[in-house]
Design a protein around this motif. Structure first.
Motif, PDB file in Angstrom:
ATOM      1  N   LEU A 188       0.837  -1.204   0.000  1.00  0.00           N
ATOM      2  CA  LEU A 188       0.000   0.000   0.000  1.00  0.00           C
ATOM      3  C   LEU A 188       0.869   1.250   0.000  1.00  0.00           C
ATOM      4  CD1 LEU A 188       0.472   1.059   3.062  1.00  0.00           C
ATOM      5  CD2 LEU A 188      -1.548  -0.209   3.622  1.00  0.00           C
ATOM      6  N   ARG A 189       0.210   2.354  -0.248  1.00  0.00           N
ATOM      7  CA  ARG A 189       0.777   3.684  -0.027  1.00  0.00           C
ATOM      8  C   ARG A 189      -0.167   4.437   0.897  1.00  0.00           C
ATOM      9  NH1 ARG A 189       4.740   5.622  -3.673  1.00  0.00           N
ATOM     10  NH2 ARG A 189       5.157   4.166  -5.375  1.00  0.00           N
ATOM     11  N   VAL A 190       0.389   5.258   1.754  1.00  0.00           N
ATOM     12  CA  VAL A 190      -0.415   6.116   2.617  1.00  0.00           C
ATOM     13  C   VAL A 190      -0.398   7.528   2.049  1.00  0.00           C
ATOM     14  CG1 VAL A 190      -0.690   7.112   4.914  1.00  0.00           C
ATOM     15  CG2 VAL A 190      -0.020   4.716   4.672  1.00  0.00           C
ATOM     16  N   HIS A 191      -1.588   8.086   1.863  1.00  0.00           N
ATOM     17  CA  HIS A 191      -1.735   9.479   1.447  1.00  0.00           C
ATOM     18  C   HIS A 191      -2.356  10.232   2.624  1.00  0.00           C
ATOM     19  CE1 HIS A 191      -1.521   7.290  -2.301  1.00  0.00           C
ATOM     20  NE2 HIS A 191      -1.542   8.397  -3.035  1.00  0.00           N
ATOM     21  N   ILE A 192      -1.832  11.399   2.942  1.00  0.00           N
ATOM     22  CA  ILE A 192      -2.448  12.242   3.975  1.00  0.00           C
ATOM     23  C   ILE A 192      -2.853  13.551   3.314  1.00  0.00           C
ATOM     24  CG2 ILE A 192      -2.197  13.413   6.180  1.00  0.00           C
ATOM     25  CD1 ILE A 192      -0.125  11.382   6.982  1.00  0.00           C
ATOM     26  N   LEU A 193      -4.150  13.808   3.331  1.00  0.00           N
ATOM     27  CA  LEU A 193      -4.696  15.043   2.766  1.00  0.00           C
ATOM     28  C   LEU A 193      -4.946  16.022   3.896  1.00  0.00           C
ATOM     29  CD1 LEU A 193      -5.947  16.508   0.239  1.00  0.00           C
ATOM     30  CD2 LEU A 193      -8.150  15.591   1.012  1.00  0.00           C
ATOM     31  N   ARG A 194      -4.291  17.191   3.825  1.00  0.00           N
ATOM     32  CA  ARG A 194      -4.591  18.237   4.790  1.00  0.00           C
ATOM     33  C   ARG A 194      -5.697  19.116   4.198  1.00  0.00           C
ATOM     34  NH1 ARG A 194       0.254  20.706   5.753  1.00  0.00           N
ATOM     35  NH2 ARG A 194       0.648  19.713   7.750  1.00  0.00           N
ATOM     36  N   TYR A 225      -4.895  14.757  14.401  1.00  0.00           N
ATOM     37  CA  TYR A 225      -4.858  16.068  13.750  1.00  0.00           C
ATOM     38  C   TYR A 225      -6.200  16.340  13.078  1.00  0.00           C
ATOM     39  CZ  TYR A 225       0.127  15.520  14.560  1.00  0.00           C
ATOM     40  OH  TYR A 225       1.353  15.321  15.151  1.00  0.00           O
ATOM     41  N   ASP A 226      -6.841  17.435  13.478  1.00  0.00           N
ATOM     42  CA  ASP A 226      -8.190  17.737  13.013  1.00  0.00           C
ATOM     43  C   ASP A 226      -8.267  18.092  11.536  1.00  0.00           C
ATOM     44  OD1 ASP A 226      -9.308  17.252  15.471  1.00  0.00           O
ATOM     45  OD2 ASP A 226      -9.238  19.341  16.119  1.00  0.00           O
ATOM     46  N   ASP A 227      -7.137  18.394  10.905  1.00  0.00           N
ATOM     47  CA  ASP A 227      -7.177  18.763   9.489  1.00  0.00           C
ATOM     48  C   ASP A 227      -6.539  17.701   8.601  1.00  0.00           C
ATOM     49  OD1 ASP A 227      -4.626  19.163  10.393  1.00  0.00           O
ATOM     50  OD2 ASP A 227      -4.336  21.116   9.436  1.00  0.00           O
ATOM     51  N   HIS A 228      -6.354  16.488   9.122  1.00  0.00           N
ATOM     52  CA  HIS A 228      -5.756  15.410   8.336  1.00  0.00           C
ATOM     53  C   HIS A 228      -6.807  14.356   7.984  1.00  0.00           C
ATOM     54  CE1 HIS A 228      -1.261  15.931   9.650  1.00  0.00           C
ATOM     55  NE2 HIS A 228      -1.797  17.041   9.191  1.00  0.00           N
ATOM     56  N   LEU A 229      -6.846  13.980   6.710  1.00  0.00           N
ATOM     57  CA  LEU A 229      -7.628  12.838   6.252  1.00  0.00           C
ATOM     58  C   LEU A 229      -6.623  11.788   5.787  1.00  0.00           C
ATOM     59  CD1 LEU A 229     -10.497  11.713   5.618  1.00  0.00           C
ATOM     60  CD2 LEU A 229     -10.205  12.607   3.302  1.00  0.00           C
ATOM     61  N   VAL A 230      -6.564  10.667   6.499  1.00  0.00           N
ATOM     62  CA  VAL A 230      -5.590   9.621   6.206  1.00  0.00           C
ATOM     63  C   VAL A 230      -6.204   8.649   5.203  1.00  0.00           C
ATOM     64  CG1 VAL A 230      -4.135   7.806   7.176  1.00  0.00           C
ATOM     65  CG2 VAL A 230      -4.633   9.854   8.523  1.00  0.00           C
ATOM     66  N   CYS A 231      -5.506   8.424   4.098  1.00  0.00           N
ATOM     67  CA  CYS A 231      -6.020   7.564   3.031  1.00  0.00           C
ATOM     68  C   CYS A 231      -4.994   6.464   2.757  1.00  0.00           C
ATOM     69  CB  CYS A 231      -6.267   8.370   1.758  1.00  0.00           C
ATOM     70  SG  CYS A 231      -7.245   9.863   2.027  1.00  0.00           S
ATOM     71  N   MET A 232      -5.388   5.217   2.977  1.00  0.00           N
ATOM     72  CA  MET A 232      -4.518   4.084   2.689  1.00  0.00           C
ATOM     73  C   MET A 232      -5.028   3.432   1.412  1.00  0.00           C
ATOM     74  SD  MET A 232      -3.767   2.553   6.457  1.00  0.00           S
ATOM     75  CE  MET A 232      -2.974   3.603   7.683  1.00  0.00           C
ATOM     76  N   ILE A 233      -4.162   3.356   0.413  1.00  0.00           N
ATOM     77  CA  ILE A 233      -4.575   2.910  -0.915  1.00  0.00           C
ATOM     78  C   ILE A 233      -3.695   1.753  -1.355  1.00  0.00           C
ATOM     79  CG2 ILE A 233      -4.939   3.616  -3.308  1.00  0.00           C
ATOM     80  CD1 ILE A 233      -5.174   6.501  -2.323  1.00  0.00           C
ATOM     81  N   ALA A 234      -4.329   0.677  -1.822  1.00  0.00           N
ATOM     82  CA  ALA A 234      -3.574  -0.478  -2.306  1.00  0.00           C
ATOM     83  C   ALA A 234      -2.667  -0.069  -3.442  1.00  0.00           C
ATOM     84  CB  ALA A 234      -4.537  -1.568  -2.763  1.00  0.00           C
ATOM     85  N   ASP A 235      -1.433  -0.556  -3.417  1.00  0.00           N
ATOM     86  CA  ASP A 235      -0.483  -0.259  -4.478  1.00  0.00           C
ATOM     87  C   ASP A 235      -0.545  -1.404  -5.480  1.00  0.00           C
ATOM     88  OD1 ASP A 235       1.726   1.553  -5.393  1.00  0.00           O
ATOM     89  OD2 ASP A 235       2.841  -0.325  -5.319  1.00  0.00           O
ATOM     90  N   PHE A 341       3.655  11.570  18.534  1.00  0.00           N
ATOM     91  CA  PHE A 341       2.506  12.476  18.614  1.00  0.00           C
ATOM     92  C   PHE A 341       2.557  13.235  19.937  1.00  0.00           C
ATOM     93  CE2 PHE A 341       1.093   8.762  16.153  1.00  0.00           C
ATOM     94  CZ  PHE A 341       0.707   9.377  14.973  1.00  0.00           C
ATOM     95  N   HIS A 342       1.928  14.409  19.955  1.00  0.00           N
ATOM     96  CA  HIS A 342       1.839  15.143  21.211  1.00  0.00           C
ATOM     97  C   HIS A 342       0.903  14.401  22.166  1.00  0.00           C
ATOM     98  CE1 HIS A 342      -2.053  16.568  19.726  1.00  0.00           C
ATOM     99  NE2 HIS A 342      -1.447  16.946  18.618  1.00  0.00           N
ATOM    100  N   ARG A 343       0.997  14.709  23.438  1.00  0.00           N
ATOM    101  CA  ARG A 343       0.293  13.922  24.452  1.00  0.00           C
ATOM    102  C   ARG A 343      -1.225  13.988  24.300  1.00  0.00           C
ATOM    103  NH1 ARG A 343       3.741  14.030  30.095  1.00  0.00           N
ATOM    104  NH2 ARG A 343       5.766  13.541  29.151  1.00  0.00           N
ATOM    105  N   THR A 344      -1.734  15.148  23.917  1.00  0.00           N
ATOM    106  CA  THR A 344      -3.178  15.251  23.702  1.00  0.00           C
ATOM    107  C   THR A 344      -3.599  14.330  22.566  1.00  0.00           C
ATOM    108  OG1 THR A 344      -3.185  17.541  24.481  1.00  0.00           O
ATOM    109  CG2 THR A 344      -5.066  16.819  23.161  1.00  0.00           C
ATOM    110  N   GLY A 345      -2.778  14.255  21.512  1.00  0.00           N
ATOM    111  CA  GLY A 345      -3.088  13.370  20.396  1.00  0.00           C
ATOM    112  C   GLY A 345      -3.077  11.911  20.814  1.00  0.00           C
ATOM    113  N   VAL A 346      -2.127  11.515  21.653  1.00  0.00           N
ATOM    114  CA  VAL A 346      -2.073  10.138  22.155  1.00  0.00           C
ATOM    115  C   VAL A 346      -3.337   9.830  22.946  1.00  0.00           C
ATOM    116  CG1 VAL A 346      -0.834   8.527  23.634  1.00  0.00           C
ATOM    117  CG2 VAL A 346       0.443  10.134  22.203  1.00  0.00           C
ATOM    118  N   ALA A 347      -3.761  10.783  23.774  1.00  0.00           N
ATOM    119  CA  ALA A 347      -4.979  10.575  24.561  1.00  0.00           C
ATOM    120  C   ALA A 347      -6.193  10.379  23.658  1.00  0.00           C
ATOM    121  CB  ALA A 347      -5.196  11.769  25.500  1.00  0.00           C
TER     122      ALA A 347
END
Length: 499
Positions: A188-194, A225-235, A341-347
């Motif tokens: 796969l490839r990971v795409h992150i859209l902000r 991250y509130d402005d990240h859309l994580v997209c995992m796409i088969a390669d 990740f920052h601690r708030t993100g881990v939580a």
């Protein structure tokens, strides 16, 4: 306001349909406006009653609930489907009752008027009650759909977390009966859209298939991250970062059409290495905002842990990580996430409180003998965990009386070449101020304000140099721990800073 009774039938119908339209397309709109239309038209008060609970769910402002006490047992007969409608007198009032909807127990439309309703008026009231029932049913369906969308999102997050943990088999078990197509591929490839926070769900839903997935990919709102859309796409075979079709092309088109969007793309990885692919996509995303087209692929090197001598690296990592074996599994997981990740993100990611995260990290620090707030200590633990991710036997290796030192592992030709290649984009004398800023920034524990004071410049200048370094090194330095870890090792291998 025009008197409704002065309007012609077509105008009255138009007024009513306008009310229905305004309410139907606004899930937060109050149904009261439609209910109040009846008293104006017919002089009758109305209520929708839950037949089984004998409670009023919606009524006109002039409806008196006291009348319900006189309607038993007819309300029960209507609610249970034994009769469809009824008419009766309560004192001087004329009451008409009609079952609404098809599900049992049924709702009951109750009309109370001072005089008996004409057949035409009764039909109009019945149609109005039916429309209100349909709108309520539609809203219930909307709630079910929203609940489904939330559950689908939670399942996708679970699948991605299993892949991040390097366990595709667990991801398949979680989705028994509806395995995502992504898991039928090897790489796969990971795409992150902000993008905007509110845009993420709209985009994910727009390209979602009936199973809740996205064809051969998965789109997930990042829990950190509130402005990240994580997209995992088969390669697919022959595909690549420049793929011109499928979900990858959709993401590129979104960036082209929206000036505020950026896209970071990882290299291709086997499914168990999803975490590494995600890290690469984050680094690429940091570069994307400063590139033409706002799309960047990852062009970095192999991770340092892959270049260390295997036997010595396993022994060293085992000695570093040994104390974690005696701690709760959640402590080890929180510690691993806190390196990236920052601690708030881990939580947020693990659905625990920030205080819980802090408590587990304090426990891990004590056991490991490392200060995880120190920018030079975190890379040590991150490298050891990287070695453990490559070699599972690290966790089974007994403690060595005299384990290899980290300096010995780094005093090898592959490691030295890795460090030199890492910093090569900053070798030009034009970037001497940037390298000087990076050294000072690390020396001040990655504190931009302190670095600015020591350098005698503004914090803005420090930030500008860091952004230049991100672009040149293809590393995220301002939000991702792994980029800073690599920088610490590269500067050390070049002789710029000690560990």
């Amino acid at each position: 306001m025009t008197d409704p009774k002065a309007l012609r039938p077509a105008e009255r119908l138009d007024e009513f349909l306008s009310l229905v339209g305004q309410t139907a397309w606004n899930p937060d709109a109050d149904l009261q406006a439609i209910a109040e239309w009846l008293p104006r038209e017919l002089g009758a008060e109305m209520a929708i009653v839950n037949g089984s609970l004998k409670s009023v769910e919606l009524s006109t402002s002039g409806f008196s609930g006291r009348v319900l006490g006189h309607l038993e047992p007819m309300l029960t007969r209507l609610a249970t489907g034994r009769v469809a409608s009824a008419a009766m007198d309560v004192g001087t009032a004329h009451v008409r009752l009609e079952a609404v909807g098809a599900e049992l127990p049924r709702r009951v439309l109750v009309l109370v008027s001072p005089i008996p309703l004409t057949r035409q008026a009764a039909a109009l009231a019945s149609h109005t009650g039916g429309i209100i029932a349909v709108l309520r049913r539609a809203r219930e369906s909307d709630r079910v759909i929203r609940s489904y969308q939330q559950k689908a999102h939670q399942l996708r997050v679970g699948v991605i977390m299993a892949l991040q943990a390097g366990d595709p088999l667990l991801a398949r078990r979680m989705t028994t009966g509806a395995v995502p197509e992504l898991l039928d591929h090897d790489r796969l490839r990971v795409h992150i859209l902000r993008c905007g926070k509110g845009d993420r769900e709209r985009i994910a839903q727009a390209y979602q298939d009936p199973s809740g997935y996205h064809g051969d990919g998965l789109m997930v709102r990042c829990p950190v991250y509130d402005d990240h859309l994580v997209c995992m796409i088969a390669d697919r075979e022959g595909g690549g970062a420049e793929a011109a079709d499928g979900l990858a092309a959709v993401l590129r088109d979104l960036v082209a059409d929206n000036p505020g969007y950026t896209l970071g793309i990882s290299g291709t990885h086997p499914l168990p290495a999803t975490a590494e692919a995600y890290g690469q996509a984050r680094h690429a995303l940091a570069v994307a905002s400063n590139t033409t087209g706002r799309v960047a692929g990852y062009h970095g090197q192999e991770p340092l842990e892959r270049l260390l001598p295997r036997t010595e690296a396993i022994e060293w990592a085992g000695s570093v990580l040994g104390p974690l074996n005696g701690l709760p599994e959640l402590t080890a997981e929180i510690t691993r996430f806190a390196l990236h990740f920052h601690r708030t993100g881990v939580a947020r990611m693990l659905n625990v409180s920030r205080n819980t995260v802090a408590a587990h990290l304090d426990r891990a620090q004590s056991a490991l003998g490392l200060d995880l707030r120190d920018v030079r200590c975190r890379p040590t633990l991150a490298l050891a965990l990287g070695v453990a991710g490559l070699h599972r036997e690290v966790w089974l290796t007994p403690a060595q009386a005299d384990p290899p030192a980290l300096e010995e592992l780094l005093r090898t030709r592959p490691a030295a070449e890795w460090g030199s290649t890492f910093l090569e984009p900053l070798r030009d004398s034009r970037y001497d101020p940037v390298r000087h800023t990076l050294r000072t920034w690390i020396d001040t524990n990655a504190d931009a304000q302190q670095a600015a004071r020591r350098l005698g410049c503004s914090r803005t200048t420090v930030a500008a140099h860091l952004r230049t370094a991100e672009r040149r090194l293809t590393r995220d330095l301002l939000s991702s721990g792994s980029g800073v870890h690599d920088l610490v090792y590269a500067l050390h291998l070049s002789g710029d800073t000690p560990l």
